[in-house]
Design an enzyme around this catalytic site. Structure first.
Site, PDB file in Angstrom:
ATOM      1  N   SER A   1      -2.547 -12.773   3.783  1.00 54.01           N
ATOM      2  CA  SER A   1      -2.971 -12.652   2.377  1.00 54.01           C
ATOM      3  C   SER A   1      -1.863 -13.168   1.463  1.00 54.01           C
ATOM      4  CB  SER A   1      -3.389 -11.224   2.012  1.00 54.01           C
ATOM      5  OG  SER A   1      -2.283 -10.366   1.972  1.00 54.01           O
TER       6      SER A   1
ATOM      7  N   LYS B   1       0.799  -1.225   0.000  1.00 51.86           N
ATOM      8  CA  LYS B   1       0.000   0.000   0.000  1.00 51.86           C
ATOM      9  C   LYS B   1       0.830   1.273   0.000  1.00 51.86           C
ATOM     10  CE  LYS B   1      -4.024  -1.575  -0.327  1.00 51.86           C
ATOM     11  NZ  LYS B   1      -4.832  -1.112  -1.446  1.00 51.86           N
TER      12      LYS B   1
HETATM   13  N1  PMP Z   1      -3.227  -7.958   1.198  1.00 50.98           N
HETATM   14  C1  PMP Z   1      -3.180  -7.079   2.200  1.00 50.98           C
HETATM   15  C2  PMP Z   1      -2.523  -7.480   3.468  1.00 50.98           C
HETATM   16  C3  PMP Z   1      -3.766  -5.810   2.066  1.00 50.98           C
HETATM   17  O1  PMP Z   1      -3.746  -4.947   3.083  1.00 50.98           O
HETATM   18  C4  PMP Z   1      -4.407  -5.489   0.847  1.00 50.98           C
HETATM   19  C5  PMP Z   1      -5.064  -4.147   0.687  1.00 50.98           C
HETATM   20  N2  PMP Z   1      -6.131  -3.941   1.566  1.00 50.98           N
HETATM   21  C6  PMP Z   1      -4.446  -6.444  -0.175  1.00 50.98           C
HETATM   22  C7  PMP Z   1      -3.827  -7.666   0.021  1.00 50.98           C
HETATM   23  C8  PMP Z   1      -5.185  -6.195  -1.474  1.00 50.98           C
HETATM   24  O2  PMP Z   1      -4.649  -5.174  -2.249  1.00 50.98           O
HETATM   25  P1  PMP Z   1      -5.569  -4.258  -3.170  1.00 50.98           P
HETATM   26  O3  PMP Z   1      -6.183  -3.220  -2.282  1.00 50.98           O
HETATM   27  O4  PMP Z   1      -4.625  -3.663  -4.159  1.00 50.98           O
HETATM   28  O5  PMP Z   1      -6.616  -5.079  -3.792  1.00 50.98           O
END
Ligand code: PMP
Length: 305
Positions: free
Chosen positions: A265, A43
């Site tokens: 994630s 991010k």
């Molecule tokens: N994994 C984590 C740990 C995140 O914080 C985020 C963003 N919220 C994402 C994946 C997904 O990324 P995006 O917002 O670009 O879809």
């Protein structure tokens, strides 16, 4: 006019692409090490792109307040960019986001307002619009719909991956929170080769793209009970559901077998990418993202055993 970047912000992006070999499957995945960004997640790219764009367009002044709804990582990134550039940052986040994320935002000087965990991102987004209507100092990055979110991944992250792979990818697999990573990287990779498959990872317990009702899951940062508008621009070739249990198991494996201290994630993305690779020839290049660091998940199920 763009101002010079404070030193910490020059560390954003240009992350390595790690080949990770899974001997039992006979497959090697290519994982973009986004946890190496200075505040610890992918991010940072979005926060810097949106704030610099707002500066260029004259939308920010010294008394501006940057206000955003986030699952935590965007909040940490905005708080870091705000600290380095001298802006006040206020973050609306769900009570369900890990407590470490709150600590990190506060440590960087950010302010936090929590909203009920059962209401999803839509509640936080509505609240941010209400607050902005009452206070002209508020600047809204609007990560869920701001085209710069996907554009930055299309013009930076995606081309980095292509250069590091030294050619096109066979598949790109990632989860979605705002959908920026999936949409932007997907576009860049498909532009390089129309045969690249772009696949969304989503929690099996909150498989909204699969038309199911969102329920609670343990994959931090993705599928916040909301299909983001940005994702409409993604040319998806399929969806892969990953259970929280599988994501947790793979995240622990990444730490114990690969020495990678990453969040859930990342484990979910690797699980989905490995399934994708197993359906393709062993030499196929399947790319995914290691989104953030494990340290911000100490209080979660990831560290419960
Ligand atoms: N994994 C984590 C740990 C995140 O914080 C985020 C963003 N919220 C994402 C994946 C997904 O990324 P995006 O917002 O670009 O879809």
């Amino acid at each position: 006019m763009t101002r010079p970047r404070p030193p910490v912000l020059t560390l954003i992006g240009h992350t390595p692409l790690l080949p990770l070999h899974f001997p039992e499957a006979g497959r090697t995945l290519y994982a973009k090490a986004e946890f190496l960004n200075p505040s610890g997640s992918i991010k940072d790219r979005l926060a810097l792109a949106i704030i610099e764009d707002a500066e260029e367009r004259g939308l920010l002044s010294p008394d501006s307040i940057i206000l955003e709804c986030t699952s935590g990582n965007t909040g940490i990134s905005l708080a870091m960019v705000g600290a380095a550039k001298g802006y006040r940052v206020k973050i609306l986040m769900s009570e369900s986001a890990s407590v470490e994320r709150r600590h990190l935002i506060r440590q960087l000087g950010g302010e936090i307002q929590l909203f009920a965990a059962n209401r999803g991102y839509a509640t936080g987004i509505e609240l941010s619009l209400e607050l902005a209507a009452q206070d002209p100092r508020i600047f809204l990055p609007r990560q869920f719909e701001n085209p710069l979110n996907a554009l930055d991944h299309e013009t930076a992250t995606g081309p980095e991956i292509l250069a590091q792979l030294d050619g096109p990818a066979d598949a790109f697999v990632a989860g979605y929170g705002t959908g920026g990573t999936l949409t932007g990287c997907g576009r860049a990779l498909k532009a390089a080769s129309a045969t690249t498959r772009v696949l969304a990872m989503e929690p099996a317990e909150a498989a909204m793209l699969s038309g199911e009702m969102p329920c609670c899951h343990h994959i931090e940062g993705v599928a916040g009970g909301y299909v983001p508008p940005l994702l409409r621009g993604a040319q998806l070739d399929g969806v892969i559901k990953v259970s929280s249990a599988d994501a947790l198991a793979m995240t622990r494996r990444l730490s114990r077998e690969f020495g990678l201290l990453v969040g859930t994630s990342s484990g979910a993305n690797i699980t989905a990418a490995l399934r994708t690779a197993c359906d393709l020839p062993p030499t196929a290049k399947v790319v995914t993202i290691l989104c953030d660091r494990a340290e911000r998940d100490y209080s979660t199920k990831l560290f419960a055993n």
